[in-house]
Design a protein around this motif. Structure first.
Motif, PDB file in Angstrom:
ATOM      1  N   ALA A 280       0.833  -1.102  -0.115  1.00 55.27           N
ATOM      2  CA  ALA A 280       0.058   0.015   0.050  1.00 55.27           C
ATOM      3  C   ALA A 280       1.013   1.271  -0.023  1.00 55.27           C
ATOM      4  CB  ALA A 280      -0.961   0.088   1.091  1.00 55.27           C
ATOM      5  N   GLY A 281       0.813   2.109  -1.042  1.00 56.27           N
ATOM      6  CA  GLY A 281       1.610   3.181  -1.097  1.00 56.27           C
ATOM      7  C   GLY A 281       1.790   3.553  -2.595  1.00 56.27           C
ATOM      8  N   PRO A 282       2.909   4.243  -2.934  1.00 58.94           N
ATOM      9  CA  PRO A 282       3.943   5.026  -1.963  1.00 58.94           C
ATOM     10  C   PRO A 282       3.175   6.433  -1.764  1.00 58.94           C
ATOM     11  CG  PRO A 282       4.746   5.000  -4.284  1.00 58.94           C
ATOM     12  CD  PRO A 282       3.190   4.355  -4.456  1.00 58.94           C
ATOM     13  N   ASN A 283       4.066   7.187  -0.708  1.00 59.02           N
ATOM     14  CA  ASN A 283       4.009   8.589  -0.834  1.00 59.02           C
ATOM     15  C   ASN A 283       5.263   8.912  -1.639  1.00 59.02           C
ATOM     16  OD1 ASN A 283       5.833   7.579   1.005  1.00 59.02           O
ATOM     17  ND2 ASN A 283       5.503   9.178   2.343  1.00 59.02           N
ATOM     18  N   ALA A 284       5.556   9.942  -1.994  1.00 57.63           N
ATOM     19  CA  ALA A 284       6.692  10.371  -2.636  1.00 57.63           C
ATOM     20  C   ALA A 284       7.463  11.396  -2.011  1.00 57.63           C
ATOM     21  CB  ALA A 284       6.505  10.638  -4.304  1.00 57.63           C
ATOM     22  N   VAL A 285       8.756  11.481  -1.342  1.00 58.24           N
ATOM     23  CA  VAL A 285       9.161  12.333  -0.630  1.00 58.24           C
ATOM     24  C   VAL A 285      10.665  12.569  -1.062  1.00 58.24           C
ATOM     25  CG1 VAL A 285       7.744  12.180   1.434  1.00 58.24           C
ATOM     26  CG2 VAL A 285       9.961  10.866   1.138  1.00 58.24           C
ATOM     27  N   LEU A 286      11.003  13.778  -1.013  1.00 60.10           N
ATOM     28  CA  LEU A 286      12.337  13.973  -1.172  1.00 60.10           C
ATOM     29  C   LEU A 286      13.374  13.178  -0.372  1.00 60.10           C
ATOM     30  CD1 LEU A 286      14.452  15.989  -3.255  1.00 60.10           C
ATOM     31  CD2 LEU A 286      14.292  17.294  -1.036  1.00 60.10           C
ATOM     32  N   ALA A 287      14.167  12.492  -1.189  1.00 60.71           N
ATOM     33  CA  ALA A 287      15.427  11.628  -0.287  1.00 60.71           C
ATOM     34  C   ALA A 287      16.751  12.684  -0.264  1.00 60.71           C
ATOM     35  CB  ALA A 287      15.620  10.545  -1.119  1.00 60.71           C
ATOM     36  N   TRP A 288      17.036  12.574   0.865  1.00 62.66           N
ATOM     37  CA  TRP A 288      18.518  13.248   1.041  1.00 62.66           C
ATOM     38  C   TRP A 288      19.924  12.491   0.605  1.00 62.66           C
ATOM     39  CZ3 TRP A 288      17.115  17.863   1.353  1.00 62.66           C
ATOM     40  CH2 TRP A 288      15.585  18.387   2.041  1.00 62.66           C
ATOM     41  N   ALA A 289      19.745  11.327  -0.108  1.00 63.20           N
ATOM     42  CA  ALA A 289      20.436  10.939  -0.748  1.00 63.20           C
ATOM     43  C   ALA A 289      20.208  10.165  -1.861  1.00 63.20           C
ATOM     44  CB  ALA A 289      21.223   9.798   0.265  1.00 63.20           C
ATOM     45  N   ARG A 290      20.940   9.927  -2.953  1.00 67.20           N
ATOM     46  CA  ARG A 290      20.476   9.247  -4.426  1.00 67.20           C
ATOM     47  C   ARG A 290      20.041   7.741  -3.990  1.00 67.20           C
ATOM     48  NH1 ARG A 290      22.288  12.121  -9.798  1.00 67.20           N
ATOM     49  NH2 ARG A 290      22.917  13.980  -8.862  1.00 67.20           N
ATOM     50  N   GLU A 291      20.637   6.989  -3.073  1.00 69.72           N
ATOM     51  CA  GLU A 291      20.192   5.950  -2.747  1.00 69.72           C
ATOM     52  C   GLU A 291      19.542   5.889  -1.136  1.00 69.72           C
ATOM     53  OE1 GLU A 291      23.793   3.397  -3.443  1.00 69.72           O
ATOM     54  OE2 GLU A 291      23.811   3.761  -5.570  1.00 69.72           O
TER      55      GLU A 291
END
Length: 416
Positions: A280-291
Motif C-alpha cells: 500500500a503506497g507509495p508516498n513520494a518524498v524528497l530523499a536526502w541521498a540518491r540511494e
C-alpha cells in the motif's frame, strides 16, 4: 549473480566495442539485444553493486503496465504497449512467472470523472486492449472491498518480479559472449585515442563507445564524460506499507486512484505482488541521498548538489504544497490510512505493517520542470539515458531495442 566471464578480479582485459554502465533492467536488455543483433561485438556491462538489479529494478512495485496513462505519441506510450507484449512473450519463452491480474483506476468522486474519461481515451488511442469504464456495481464484482462512483478496468495489467527478468537478460547477454562486471563502480572517464577509459574499482576498462544506463547517477556520468546537460537527477523516495497477512484478502489485483495530471506520480494505491503480499503506497518524498531508501540515509554532498541546482528551487516553488503534504503523510500513519480509505474504506491502522521503499531517479530540468517522459542524450561516442521513469521496466525490451538502433547508427557498428 553475474560475474566476469574471464574470472579475473580486474576489468583490464581488452578494448570493448561498447561498455554499458548500469546493471539494471534497461542496461541488461540493451546488452542482450546488441549481442543478438551484432554477435561479433565485444560488450561489457559495468555494475557498481556486487549484484545486478539492486536499485530501481529491484525496488519497484513489479507492475506490468498496459499503457493507459501516457500521452499518445510520447515515448512512454510508444515504448509501453509494444514493450509489454514483448515482455510477456519473453517470459513465456523463458518460464518467468507473471500474472495478468488486472487493474482498476477508481474515481471516488464525481469531480474525477472527466479525468477518468481522459485516461480511457488515452488508453484507447495507445492501443491498450479491452479497456472498460465500469460502474460501481461492476467495480464491486472486480474488487469487492473497493468503493467508487466509476472505474477504469484494465484486465491485462499484470505483476512480475523484474529482478528475475533482469537476470534472464544478463544470462542471455553472457551466453552471447558479453562480459558483466559487478562491484565495478565507474569513478571517472577520460577520452583516449581509442575511445574511453573508464576508471573503476576493478581497474581501467577501455571502450570505444559507452551507453550510460546509470539510473540515479546517469546525470553525473554524463557530465563526467563532458556532456553539457541542464538535467539533474533529484531522488524521490517512495515509502510503502504492507498489508498484514489477515488483510491481504481485501485486494484481489491492483487498485489505483485517478492520478493528478500535474505530477509524474500515480498516487497512493494497492499492489498485489507476484509473491502474494500486498503493498500500500507509495508516498513520494524528497530523499536526502540518491540511494536514500531510509529516512536516516543522508549524503551531505548529494544533498548540496541538489540544493545548489537552480532547477531544484524552481521545482520547489511550483510544488511546495504537494511536497509538504507528502512529508506529512510520510511521518503520520493516520494520514496515510485516511488516503488509503478513499479506495478501501474498511482499512484500519492495524491492517498496515512496515513495508519497503524505492527511490525514483526523477530528472528535473533547469527551469524546474519534472521530466515526465524518457530522455536520451546522443553524445560524443556515447548514449546517455537521463530519464527512464515508469514504465521503464515494462518497456525494457522496447527501450533496449531503441538504444541498440541508436548505437548501431551513431557508433557505426556492424550487424550480423
Amino acid at each position: 549473480m553475474a560475474t566476469t566471464t574471464s574470472g579475473s578480479d580486474s576489468v583490464e582485459t581488452r578494448i570493448y566495442d561498447v561498455a554499458i554502465v548500469g546493471g539494471g533492467i534497461i542496461g541488461l536488455s540493451t546488452a542482450m539485444q546488441l549481442l543478438e543483433r551484432s554477435p561479433n561485438l565485444s560488450v561489457a556491462v559495468m555494475e557498481k553493486e556486487p549484484e545486478l538489479a539492486r536499485h530501481q529494478t529491484g525496488h519497484n512495485s513489479g507492475v506490468i503496465h498496459s499503457g493507459i496513462y501516457y500521452r499518445p505519441g510520447s515515448w512512454k506510450s510508444r515504448f509501453c504497449v509494444g514493450g509489454k507484449d514483448r515482455l510477456i512473450e519473453f517470459c513465456d519463452q523463458n518460464e518467468i512467472e507473471y500474472d495478468e491480474c488486472g487493474k482498476v483506476i477508481v474515481a471516488t468522486h464525481e469531480s474525477e470523472l472527466g479525468r477518468l474519461q481522459d485516461l480511457y481515451e488515452r488508453g484507447v488511442a495507445n492501443g491498450v486492449p479491452d479497456l472498460e469504464v465500469v460502474d460501481s456495481e461492476r467495480l464491486t464484482e472486480i474488487e469487492p472491498h473497493t468503493v467508487g462512483v466509476r472505474a477504469l478496468w484494465a484486465p491485462h495489467t499484470g505483476i512480475i518480479d523484474y529482478t528475475q527478468v533482469a537476470r534472464a537478460y544478463a544470462g542471455k547477454a553472457q551466453g552471447s559472449g558479453g562480459d558483466i562486471f559487478t562491484a565495478a563502480a565507474v569513478k571517472s572517464v577520460r577520452q583516449t585515442t581509442d575511445g574511453n577509459a573508464l576508471e573503476t574499482d576493478r581497474g581501467t576498462l577501455q571502450a570505444r563507445h559507452v551507453i550510460n544506463c546509470g539510473g540515479l547517477y546517469a546525470d553525473q556520468l554524463a557530465r563526467m564524460m563532458g556532456e553539457d546537460t541542464d538535467v539533474r537527477i533529484i531522488p524521490f523516495r517512495g515509502e510503502y506499507y504492507q498489508l498484514a497477512e489477515a488483510s491481504e484478502q481485501l485486494v484481489k489485483g491492483l487498485i489505483y486512484p485517478v492520478p493528478d495530471p500535474r505530477f509524474p506520480f500515480l498516487g497512493v494505491h494497492y499492489t498485489r505482488s507476484i509473491h502474494g503480499y500486498v503493498e500500500a503506497g507509495p508516498n513520494a518524498v524528497l530523499a536526502w541521498a540518491r540511494e536514500g531508501y531510509r529516512k536516516s540515509d543522508i549524503s551531505i554532498s548529494e544533498t548540496m548538489g541538489a540544493l545548489t541546482f537552480p532547477g531544484f528551487w524552481k521545482m520547489t516553488a511550483k510544488h511546495w504544497r504537494t511536497g509538504m503534504q507528502e512529508m506529512h503523510r510520510s511521518y503520520r500513519k493516520s494520514v496515510f490510512v485516511n488516503d488509503l480509505r478513499k479506495l478501501i474504506p474498511e482499512i484500519q491502522p492495524s491492517d498496515l505493517e512496515p513495508g519497503g521503499s524505492g527511490v525514483r531517479a526523477q530528472a528535473v530540468a533547469a527551469n524546474g520542470a519534472l521530466l515526465d517522459d524518457f530522455h536520451i542524450l546522443r553524445g560524443q561516442r556515447a548514449l546517455h539515458v537521463l530519464n527512464a521513469p515508469s514504465p521503464g521496466a515494462t518497456s525494457s525490451l522496447a527501450i533496449g531495442e531503441y538504444l541498440t538502433d541508436l548505437a548501431l547508427e551513431d557508433f557505426g557498428l556492424q550487424t550480423g
